[in-house]
Design a protein around this motif. Structure first.
Motif, short mmCIF file in Angstrom:
data_model
loop_
_atom_site.label_atom_id
_atom_site.label_comp_id
_atom_site.label_asym_id
_atom_site.label_seq_id
_atom_site.Cartn_x
_atom_site.Cartn_y
_atom_site.Cartn_z
N CYS A 15 0.79 -1.23 0.00
CA CYS A 15 0.00 0.00 0.00
C CYS A 15 0.83 1.28 0.00
O CYS A 15 0.27 2.37 -0.05
N ALA A 16 2.15 1.15 0.11
CA ALA A 16 3.09 2.28 0.07
C ALA A 16 3.11 3.11 1.35
O ALA A 16 3.80 4.13 1.42
N GLU A 17 2.35 2.70 2.39
CA GLU A 17 2.46 3.36 3.69
C GLU A 17 3.85 3.11 4.26
O GLU A 17 4.51 2.12 3.95
N GLY A 18 4.31 3.99 5.15
CA GLY A 18 5.57 3.76 5.83
C GLY A 18 5.54 2.51 6.67
O GLY A 18 4.49 2.16 7.25
N LEU A 19 6.65 1.81 6.74
CA LEU A 19 6.75 0.60 7.54
C LEU A 19 7.40 0.93 8.89
O LEU A 19 8.43 1.62 8.94
N ASP A 20 6.80 0.43 9.96
CA ASP A 20 7.39 0.51 11.29
C ASP A 20 8.12 -0.79 11.56
O ASP A 20 7.60 -1.88 11.32
N LEU A 21 9.34 -0.67 12.08
CA LEU A 21 10.18 -1.85 12.30
C LEU A 21 10.11 -2.29 13.75
O LEU A 21 10.36 -1.51 14.68
N GLY A 22 9.74 -3.54 13.95
CA GLY A 22 9.78 -4.16 15.26
C GLY A 22 10.84 -5.24 15.28
O GLY A 22 11.46 -5.54 14.25
N PRO A 23 11.07 -5.88 16.42
CA PRO A 23 12.11 -6.91 16.49
C PRO A 23 11.82 -8.14 15.65
O PRO A 23 12.75 -8.82 15.20
N ALA A 24 10.55 -8.42 15.39
CA ALA A 24 10.20 -9.64 14.66
C ALA A 24 9.49 -9.39 13.35
O ALA A 24 9.40 -10.30 12.51
N ALA A 25 8.98 -8.17 13.13
CA ALA A 25 8.22 -7.89 11.91
C ALA A 25 8.21 -6.40 11.60
O ALA A 25 8.43 -5.56 12.48
N ALA A 26 7.95 -6.12 10.33
CA ALA A 26 7.73 -4.74 9.88
C ALA A 26 6.26 -4.61 9.53
O ALA A 26 5.71 -5.46 8.81
N THR A 27 5.60 -3.58 10.01
CA THR A 27 4.16 -3.43 9.81
C THR A 27 3.83 -2.01 9.38
O THR A 27 4.58 -1.06 9.67
N CYS A 28 2.69 -1.87 8.65
CA CYS A 28 2.21 -0.55 8.27
C CYS A 28 0.86 -0.29 8.93
O CYS A 28 0.26 -1.18 9.53
N ARG A 29 0.36 0.93 8.80
CA ARG A 29 -0.91 1.31 9.44
C ARG A 29 -2.10 0.58 8.85
O ARG A 29 -3.16 0.51 9.47
N GLN A 30 -1.97 0.04 7.63
CA GLN A 30 -3.05 -0.71 7.01
C GLN A 30 -3.09 -2.17 7.48
O GLN A 30 -3.96 -2.93 7.05
N GLY A 31 -2.13 -2.55 8.31
CA GLY A 31 -2.14 -3.89 8.87
C GLY A 31 -1.31 -4.92 8.11
O GLY A 31 -1.30 -6.09 8.48
N HIS A 32 -0.63 -4.50 7.08
CA HIS A 32 0.24 -5.44 6.36
C HIS A 32 1.49 -5.69 7.20
O HIS A 32 2.04 -4.77 7.80
N SER A 33 1.93 -6.94 7.22
CA SER A 33 3.02 -7.33 8.10
C SER A 33 4.01 -8.22 7.36
O SER A 33 3.61 -9.07 6.55
N PHE A 34 5.30 -8.03 7.65
CA PHE A 34 6.36 -8.78 6.98
C PHE A 34 7.37 -9.22 8.03
O PHE A 34 7.93 -8.39 8.76
#
Length: 267
Positions: A15-34
């Motif tokens: 969705c091109a939203e910024g990704l927030d980095l956590g220790p186990a995953a990167a997530t955006c405000r739309q709920g996509h997670s990697f």
């Protein structure tokens, strides 16, 4: 720092939203997670790597070549032109070697190594403590936020100049390394390796037109005396490896001959 070096720089590939980095995953405000891989890299490709991506064997060969110092003159040329960069993107970053050498020269900088090869990304994840490693397709929309990088480097890698211009900050610099006709000439002729396109310089200039101002070109020349092991690795680290690497090779004297192009983002 590791993957945290990319904080504030990555965008969701969905969705091109910024990704927030956590220790186990990167997530955006739309709920996509990697998920963050256990080796420390982040895969944002969204598909299997293409068949022409560097294999683990190619990555190991490239690492040995770069560790040998064969391309130290190229790294020095890049570092001289990267003064003042704070956020660096290395496209087609491979093992992360070139980015790591830039970060060594720039203690205040951090960077992202982007490559479509998962084995390359695994290696790049441990190349430097201020470098983040991301798997993505350099020919597609880069999973990076707009105008967040002060420098983009592209060393023998795909040149998606429109995307480079998008992610560069105003007046940001692009450094592109291309092989000159004499690059590894004796090695290429001895073993029938892939040639260098005669019109590559013109194609680069046309692709940059309207996006970048060409501000310089520096030619790098360095003699290279390669023993048999290095000759095999020079063949095995690139696309020639898909056609097989000869078991028996002889030492050879050749030359690293490249151009470092300097472009400044327009607008």
């Amino acid at each position: 720092m590791g993957l945290d070096a990319a904080r504030g720089l990555l965008a969701c590939p969905v969705c091109a939203e910024g990704l927030d980095l956590g220790p186990a995953a990167a997530t955006c405000r739309q709920g996509h997670s990697f998920d963050v891989a256990r080796q420390g890299h982040l895969n944002l490709l969204g598909a299997a790597q293409p068949a022409n991506a560097d294999t683990a064997a190619m990555v190991e060969a490239r690492s040995r070549v770069l560790d040998s110092g064969a391309f130290d003159a190229v790294d020095a040329a890049l570092a001289r032109r990267a003064t003042g960069a704070r956020t660096i993107l290395d496209v087609g970053g491979g093992t992360g070697h070139h980015l790591a050498r830039l970060l060594d020269a720039l203690p205040a900088a951090r960077g992202v190594s982007l490559d479509v090869s998962v084995p390359a990304a695994r290696r790049a994840a441990r190349a430097h403590d201020r470098a983040a490693s991301v798997v993505a397709d350099a020919w597609g929309t880069l999973p990076l936020r707009t105008k967040r990088f002060s420098l983009v480097t592209c060393v023998f890698a795909p040149r998606n100049l429109r995307e480079f211009a998008r992610v560069l900050a105003d007046a940001g610099l692009l450094l592109v390394v291309t092989p000159d006709p004499d690059h590894l000439r004796s090695l290429r002729e001895r073993h029938g390796l892939l040639g260098i396109e005669a019109d590559k310089d013109d194609r680069l200039a046309r692709a940059a037109s309207g996006l970048f101002e060409t501000i310089g070109r520096h030619r790098v020349r360095a003699a290279l005396s390669a023993d048999a092991a290095l000759v095999r690795d020079l063949i095995a680290m690139g696309p020639n490896a898909f056609h097989g690497v000869p078991e028996e090779v002889d030492p050879i004297d050749t030359e690293v001959a490249v151009s470092v192009w300097l472009f400044r983002r327009l607008g």
